[in-house]
Motif scaffolding. Structure first.
Motif, PDB file in Angstrom:
ATOM      1  N   UNK A  43       0.869  -1.184   0.000  1.00  0.00           N
ATOM      2  CA  UNK A  43       0.000   0.000   0.000  1.00  0.00           C
ATOM      3  C   UNK A  43       0.899   1.225   0.000  1.00  0.00           C
ATOM      4  N   UNK A  44       0.268   2.377  -0.128  1.00  0.00           N
ATOM      5  CA  UNK A  44       1.071   3.602  -0.156  1.00  0.00           C
ATOM      6  C   UNK A  44       1.020   4.319   1.184  1.00  0.00           C
ATOM      7  N   UNK A  45       0.222   3.783   2.105  1.00  0.00           N
ATOM      8  CA  UNK A  45       0.132   4.411   3.426  1.00  0.00           C
ATOM      9  C   UNK A  45      -0.579   5.758   3.355  1.00  0.00           C
ATOM     10  N   UNK A  46      -0.401   6.557   4.368  1.00  0.00           N
ATOM     11  CA  UNK A  46      -1.014   7.888   4.396  1.00  0.00           C
ATOM     12  C   UNK A  46       0.079   8.925   4.521  1.00  0.00           C
ATOM     13  N   UNK A  47      -0.027   9.971   3.699  1.00  0.00           N
ATOM     14  CA  UNK A  47       1.059  10.946   3.681  1.00  0.00           C
ATOM     15  C   UNK A  47       0.839  12.071   4.681  1.00  0.00           C
ATOM     16  N   UNK A  48      -0.389  12.173   5.176  1.00  0.00           N
ATOM     17  CA  UNK A  48      -0.649  13.273   6.100  1.00  0.00           C
ATOM     18  C   UNK A  48      -1.306  12.722   7.356  1.00  0.00           C
ATOM     19  N   UNK A  49      -1.287  13.526   8.411  1.00  0.00           N
ATOM     20  CA  UNK A  49      -1.861  13.082   9.686  1.00  0.00           C
ATOM     21  C   UNK A  49      -3.380  13.051   9.576  1.00  0.00           C
ATOM     22  N   UNK A  50      -4.052  12.233  10.393  1.00  0.00           N
ATOM     23  CA  UNK A  50      -5.508  12.158  10.342  1.00  0.00           C
ATOM     24  C   UNK A  50      -6.149  13.525  10.600  1.00  0.00           C
ATOM     25  N   UNK A  51      -5.511  14.352  11.453  1.00  0.00           N
ATOM     26  CA  UNK A  51      -6.067  15.682  11.729  1.00  0.00           C
ATOM     27  C   UNK A  51      -6.070  16.533  10.464  1.00  0.00           C
ATOM     28  N   UNK A  52      -4.951  16.436   9.699  1.00  0.00           N
ATOM     29  CA  UNK A  52      -4.819  17.282   8.509  1.00  0.00           C
ATOM     30  C   UNK A  52      -5.850  16.911   7.452  1.00  0.00           C
ATOM     31  N   UNK A  53      -6.190  15.611   7.347  1.00  0.00           N
ATOM     32  CA  UNK A  53      -7.085  15.180   6.270  1.00  0.00           C
ATOM     33  C   UNK A  53      -8.533  15.026   6.742  1.00  0.00           C
ATOM     34  N   UNK A  54      -8.816  15.462   7.969  1.00  0.00           N
ATOM     35  CA  UNK A  54     -10.160  15.282   8.532  1.00  0.00           C
ATOM     36  C   UNK A  54     -11.229  15.944   7.661  1.00  0.00           C
ATOM     37  N   UNK A  67      -2.841  18.692  -2.543  1.00  0.00           N
ATOM     38  CA  UNK A  67      -2.461  19.129  -1.202  1.00  0.00           C
ATOM     39  C   UNK A  67      -1.491  18.170  -0.527  1.00  0.00           C
ATOM     40  N   UNK A  68      -1.813  16.883  -0.570  1.00  0.00           N
ATOM     41  CA  UNK A  68      -1.053  15.915   0.232  1.00  0.00           C
ATOM     42  C   UNK A  68      -0.246  14.928  -0.603  1.00  0.00           C
ATOM     43  N   UNK A  69      -0.559  14.789  -1.868  1.00  0.00           N
ATOM     44  CA  UNK A  69       0.126  13.787  -2.696  1.00  0.00           C
ATOM     45  C   UNK A  69      -0.681  12.512  -2.775  1.00  0.00           C
ATOM     46  N   UNK A  70      -0.171  11.583  -3.584  1.00  0.00           N
ATOM     47  CA  UNK A  70      -0.902  10.335  -3.854  1.00  0.00           C
ATOM     48  C   UNK A  70      -0.734   9.369  -2.688  1.00  0.00           C
ATOM     49  N   UNK A  71      -1.825   8.945  -2.091  1.00  0.00           N
ATOM     50  CA  UNK A  71      -1.747   7.882  -1.086  1.00  0.00           C
ATOM     51  C   UNK A  71      -3.032   7.043  -1.073  1.00  0.00           C
ATOM     52  N   UNK A  72      -3.161   6.172  -0.065  1.00  0.00           N
ATOM     53  CA  UNK A  72      -4.277   5.221  -0.050  1.00  0.00           C
ATOM     54  C   UNK A  72      -5.649   5.888   0.041  1.00  0.00           C
ATOM     55  N   UNK A  73      -5.689   7.103   0.576  1.00  0.00           N
ATOM     56  CA  UNK A  73      -6.963   7.807   0.688  1.00  0.00           C
ATOM     57  C   UNK A  73      -7.615   7.955  -0.678  1.00  0.00           C
ATOM     58  N   UNK A  74      -6.808   8.176  -1.701  1.00  0.00           N
ATOM     59  CA  UNK A  74      -7.356   8.432  -3.031  1.00  0.00           C
ATOM     60  C   UNK A  74      -8.088   7.200  -3.546  1.00  0.00           C
ATOM     61  N   UNK A  75      -7.492   6.023  -3.338  1.00  0.00           N
ATOM     62  CA  UNK A  75      -8.172   4.793  -3.754  1.00  0.00           C
ATOM     63  C   UNK A  75      -9.484   4.636  -2.988  1.00  0.00           C
ATOM     64  N   UNK A  76      -9.465   5.024  -1.727  1.00  0.00           N
ATOM     65  CA  UNK A  76     -10.671   4.936  -0.903  1.00  0.00           C
ATOM     66  C   UNK A  76     -11.742   5.900  -1.409  1.00  0.00           C
TER      67      UNK A  76
END
Lengths: 439, 374
Positions: A102-113, A334-343
């Motif tokens: 996976x690509x993990x998360x590039x930003x903290x949960x607070x930042x992407x809330x 803002x944050x770059x490519x990570x698992x959130x995008x697939x979600x």
């Protein structure tokens, strides 16, 4: 003398075992010392001295057993320590070899809330637990980028204002304004020419200037807010993303039917005339375009039209699903490519199966994922040198196959990247138009 | 070397036929190369019934799909079952062999995808069919295989129905938008190169797919590769027709056979202008059963049924054909005709005039020539 020597031997043995090194085998002399042998009772008659010595013997024996237990304990502890060290070493070696899929998360949960909140809103609309509203969807996307600082009431008001000013304007001019086609025609007039009318609530004369195309950074690559409707409302200039969206938001406020439609790297508005024929309104340079022009300038193939990915009016649900893609674009900027995008794009195939952009975003994600997996394989696995070695890594192979399958789907749907020379020509045309407006 | 000898003999045959037969009536000339003089001509009905049965067998998969057999069945029926299948296959095999040789000698340059072999072959078929190919034999003598050209005399087979046939194209080296793409597909099937027929208003062309270019169009009538946007803009193709897959879509095997069925029906109508309704309707209904959005078949069916309506109009002695709608016995027929036309129109079916069509073909050729100029 013999007794004494026996005692001495026993004493020395106890001492010896006390000072012996800890991790050794139990002292071989110990069994000789322990008076288990029946010889004591058979060969030596009991006497008070003997009793005393036997007592001393027992004490010494107890001490010895205690030492022995301590000794054993120490050995156990040492062995446990050795086991743990072994496990730790193995874990470290495993971590060195492990491949992350996976690509993990590039930003903290607070930042992407804020982004997750916007996703929940859009997903609820698609699932039907919240009413479908393009205005709310667009606002959610732009608000997430602005860290939840935008004023929804003000945004709603500015859309409603445009709608009510247009209503006032056509009332004053006595234009027909009942059918969808008439309302759309009035809206096209507004986008193109602007209007001046008295606001029905504030009773103030208000002017709406025609909306312009913003030639600076029209893909929002340097400043992502260039894509936003809020930017268009604030500055009066937008691009091929924000201008059709604003049109649709006002159309939604006027309760008239109009649809979003796509061409490669482009979006525009479609609405029906009175005979039910679909018309194309090119919101950026504000003219009604023929199908053939859309097809020719956008480099569209017949397959793309057959599969409904380009030049096809989208339903409201599909337009909201498309907002999810817009959400990922903001997130990536803002944050770059990570698992959130697939979600974020995962609900799109279910609700808008012909949305090409959802597939494209997922394909980009899978490409990034495969690049990461391949990089790890090259770094961590000695038996991976080239693609041929993938047979040894079934999970990595699956990651590559998944990506390739999605690209094949894209090709089958009729998506074709615009050839470089045609794209350049098109850019040049825009450049010329840009110079013409500056002069 | 034996192969080259074969080429030589065949070209000799074709050339002599060309010289000898050009002045004859076209129908005779077209047949001459393939007519088997030992076969006795059959009656029209039985000849067509035989072809029909063969197509049905293929559609119901009782017989394996073979476009070569289907096309031959259609054309053979028109020639009263007198054509020689052997010679027909031979000439296709010859073209296939020639294309294979051409691909080997002139591979496509700078193409580095996995489907290189296929693209090579497709390019070779195109070259062999549209350009002069030179061959050298053992004695260093050069032979030329001449291209198949477009016959502007009779573009839709109105003067002679045979002008739409592949056997006529093979014999006289000129054909139209029906026979040329069919020949391409026949040769492609000989070589196992995937190629699909695609329809446009009053027109047919070839669609193929390569890894580098995606789907691309091959136009045999003007020897060009037009792009979709151009075809739709200049070829009077409505976007609804693309959306509904009436035009510009690849035809599957079943659809291709349905196309052959319609050809068969049209041939029969040419053969028996007076009394053809029953057989033609049978063919068209079957074609529509396997290819439900085949707009051309819909319109042809509606045309046949309207002739019945006209006869009924005369029978009832009404002036206006719309008055027939009031007659309860005729009403179902009337509405079905109406529905067929409406459905075809809504799907995006359009007919173009011959002038428009010929101009379009020439434009396509000119566009190609202009592009070639530096």
């Amino acid at each position: 003398m013999k007794r004494f020597s026996l005692f001495l031997v026993g004493y020395l043995c106890v001492l010896g075992s006390l000072f012996a090194q800890l991790p050794t085998q139990p002292n071989p002399l110990v069994p000789q010392v322990i008076p288990q042998s029946p010889s004591f009772s058979t060969f030596q008659p009991p006497s008070p001295h003997l009793q005393l010595r036997q007592q001393q013997h027992q004490e010494a024996m107890q001490r010895q057993q205690q030492v022995l237990r301590q000794h054993q304990q120490a050995i156990e502890e040492f062995k446990a320590y050795q086991r743990q060290a072994e496990i730790r070493k193995r874990q470290e070696a495993y971590a060195k070899q492990m491949i992350r899929y996976n690509l993990g998360y590039k930003a903290s949960p607070q930042a992407t809330a804020h982004y997750r909140k916007a996703f929940r809103i859009l997903n609820a609309m698609l699932e039907g637990t919240m009413p479908l509203s393009l205005r709310d969807a667009v606002f959610a996307v732009e608000n997430a980028y602005h860290n939840d600082t935008l004023d929804q009431a003000a945004f709603n008001q500015s859309i409603e204002d445009i709608a009510s000013l247009l209503k006032a304007y056509v009332k004053k001019k006595k234009y027909a304004f009942t059918t969808d086609f008439e309302k759309n025609s009035a809206l096209v007039y507004l986008m193109q020419n602007g209007i001046r009318a008295k606001h029905p609530v504030t009773k103030k004369k208000t002017t709406i200037v025609p909306f312009r195309y913003d030639f600076e950074d029209y893909w929002g690559r340097e400043d992502h807010t260039k894509m936003f409707v809020t930017k268009l409302l604030r500055t009066g200039s937008g691009n091929c993303h924000s201008m059709p969206l604003l049109y649709l938001l006002v159309a939604e406020a006027l309760e008239t039917k109009a649809s979003l439609a796509f061409a490669p790297n482009h979006s525009y508005v479609m609405f029906q005339d009175e005979a039910g024929k679909w018309l194309n309104y090119e919101a950026t340079n504000q003219f009604m375009a023929s199908d053939q022009l859309m097809m020719g300038s956008g480099f569209i193939k017949a397959e793309a039209i057959q599969h409904g990915i380009y030049m096809t009016p989208l339903s409201k649900k599909e337009a909201v699903a498309q907002c999810l893609v817009d959400l990922t674009l903001g997130y990536e900027a803002k944050f770059g490519m990570d698992d959130t995008i697939a979600h974020f794009v995962s609900p799109i195939p279910k609700h808008a199966p012909r949305d090409i952009h959802g597939h494209m975003t997922m394909a980009n994600y899978l490409t990034a994922l495969w690049a990461s997996v391949e990089k790890q394989l090259l770094e961590k696995k000695e038996d991976y040198k080239e693609r041929k070695d993938l047979e040894k890594f079934p999970k990595a192979k699956r990651a590559l196959m998944e990506r390739n399958l999605l690209y094949k789907t894209l090709d089958d749907l009729g998506h074709e990247p615009i050839p470089a020379e045609i794209y350049e020509r098109w850019l040049n045309q825009i450049q010329q138009a840009k110079q013409a407006t500056h002069e | 070397m034996n192969n080259l000898y074969n080429y030589r003999r065949s070209f000799f045959l074709i050339l002599t036929l060309l010289y000898g037969l050009n002045s004859y009536a076209q129908e005779e000339a077209a047949a001459a190369n393939f007519i088997d003089s030992t076969q006795a001509p059959q009656a029209v009905e039985s000849a067509y019934e035989q072809a029909y049965k063969q197509l049905v067998a293929m559609l119901t998969q009782k017989q394996p799909y073979s476009l070569k057999e289907a096309v031959f069945a259609v054309e053979n029926a028109y020639f009263d079952q007198r054509l020689s299948y052997e010679r027909f296959s031979q000439s296709l095999a010859l073209l296939a062999k020639l294309s294979k040789r051409y691909a080997k000698a002139n591979p496509v340059q700078k193409y580095e995808e996995r489907d290189e072999a296929q693209v090579n072959l497709a390019g070779a078929i195109f070259k062999v069919l549209t350009d002069t190919t030179s061959l050298m034999d053992k004695q260093a003598q050069v032979w030329y295989h001449l291209p198949y050209t477009y016959d502007f005399q009779d573009v839709w087979g109105e003067q002679e129905w045979v002008n739409t046939f592949v056997v006529k194209l093979l014999t006289l080296k000129s054909g139209n938008c029906h026979s040329l793409p069919l020949l391409y597909k026949l040769v492609a099937e000989e070589l196992d190169v995937p190629a699909y027929l695609a329809l446009a208003p009053n027109h047919m062309y070839i669609k193929q797919r390569s890894l580098a270019a995606g789907w691309y169009n091959t136009e045999l009538t003007s020897a060009t590769f037009p792009m979709d946007a151009w075809l739709s803009a200049s070829g009077y193709i409505h976007t609804d027709a693309i959306r509904n897959r009436v035009y510009m879509d690849t035809l599957s095997q079943a659809y291709t056979l349905a196309l052959c069925l319609v050809d068969l029906a049209q041939g029969y109508a040419q053969k028996k202008p007076a009394d053809h309704q029953a057989f033609v309707l049978k063919c068209l209904d079957l074609a529509l059963a396997y290819y439900p959005h085949f707009a051309k078949a819909m319109v042809l069916k509606a045309d046949v049924l309207s002739k019945e309506l006209l006869a009924l109009q005369a029978e009832y002695g009404v002036d206006n054909i719309q008055a027939l709608k009031e007659k309860p016995t005729v009403k179902p027929l009337y509405t079905s005709v109406e529905q067929l036309y409406i459905r075809a129109y809504k799907l995006g079916y359009r007919n173009v005039t011959k002038e428009m069509y010929v101009r379009w073909l020439q434009e396509m050729q000119n566009a190609q020539l202009n592009n070639q100029k530096p």
